[in-house]
Design a protein around this motif. Structure first.
Motif, short mmCIF file in Angstrom:
data_model
loop_
_atom_site.label_atom_id
_atom_site.label_comp_id
_atom_site.label_asym_id
_atom_site.label_seq_id
_atom_site.Cartn_x
_atom_site.Cartn_y
_atom_site.Cartn_z
N ARG A 87 105.87 28.46 23.79
CA ARG A 87 105.76 29.76 24.69
C ARG A 87 106.77 29.55 26.07
O ARG A 87 107.38 30.64 26.48
N ARG A 187 109.79 38.04 32.54
CA ARG A 187 108.35 37.96 32.32
C ARG A 187 107.84 39.17 31.57
O ARG A 187 107.11 38.91 30.49
N SER A 188 108.51 40.31 31.70
CA SER A 188 107.90 41.47 30.90
C SER A 188 108.33 41.43 29.72
O SER A 188 107.62 41.74 28.82
N HIS A 190 109.08 38.56 28.04
CA HIS A 190 108.52 37.34 27.47
C HIS A 190 107.10 37.70 26.89
O HIS A 190 106.60 37.54 25.94
N ARG A 191 106.60 38.78 27.62
CA ARG A 191 104.80 39.43 27.23
C ARG A 191 105.23 40.10 25.93
O ARG A 191 104.27 40.08 25.21
N SER A 195 103.37 38.62 22.86
CA SER A 195 102.34 39.38 22.03
C SER A 195 102.53 39.93 20.78
O SER A 195 101.90 39.98 19.92
#
Length: 225
Positions: A87, A187-188, A190-191, A195
């Protein structure tokens, strides 16, 4: 034995300045819209002097492409060094890519749109660098992919290309004052990627069969009755 001369620091700086100006010009006007005469004027060179650094427009484009991918590879390898968690490795890869795109949007536009302009031999060299960079991401995706790389290779390739499509396109919309820092963008994304890789997925066989029989509209749409 012939002695190979290393470029002087001043000469190297001039080459970088020329490449930077060329990336801006190509991003704005396209490769064929950029002229060596305009590039010379932009960088304070005479045309003949510019050819001392680069023998042709194609060589300018080739060096932009190769330098950019070499930088992306080196930066990614540095970012991933010592990072064990898949991750975290995914975030490190996305972050370094987004940061490069945010800092060099003109170069990214050249990478995305102008590779086909190169000669076949030069395209092959750039392709080899692209493949190295792609493989770094593919291995990270494979380590997260719930079905495993061997069980779903085709799906794995599609997900990796999809990831690149998402992070590459940042150059087309990113504005720091509006969309936050490169870290916030990373970060956005990556999420979103994480997901999609780890969440449970409901198969879409029924709707796919239904859509398969729908006749696509023509390019400009149907005529009004």
């Amino acid at each position: 034995m012939k002695r190979i001369r290393k470029p002087r620091p001043q000469s190297a700086q001039k080459r970088l300045a020329i490449l930077d100006a060329a990336a801006r010009a190509i991003a704005e006007h396209g490769f064929h819209g950029m002229s060596m005469r305009d590039l010379a004027a932009e960088t304070g060179q005479v045309v003949a002097g510019l050819y001392n650094y680069f023998p042709s427009k194609g060589e300018v484009l080739f060096e932009i492409q190769t330098r950019a991918f070499e930088t992306l590879i080196a930066t990614a390898e540095d970012a991933l060094s010592g990072v064990e968690s898949p991750r975290d490795r995914l975030f490190a890869f996305i972050y370094q890519h987004v940061r490069y795109v945010a800092e060099h949007p003109d170069v990214m536009r050249v990478l995305v749109h102008e590779a086909g302009t190169l000669t076949r031999q030069k395209r092959a060299k750039v392709r080899a660098l692209k493949d190295r960079y792609f493989d770094l991401c593919r291995r990270i995706v494979a380590s997260l992919y719930r079905r495993g790389a061997q069980d779903g290779r085709g799906d794995l390739e599609r997900i990796t290309y999809g990831t690149f499509g998402m992070i590459n396109w940042v150059y087309g919309w990113y504005q720091q004052g509006e969309h936050g820092t490169p870290g916030e963008v990373a970060r956005s994304l990556h999420r979103l990627v994480l997901s999609g890789l780890t969440a449970e997925y409901r198969e879409t066989n029924d709707i796919e069969r239904r859509l398969a029989v729908v006749t696509p509209l023509p390019l400009l749409g149907s005529e009004k009755p």
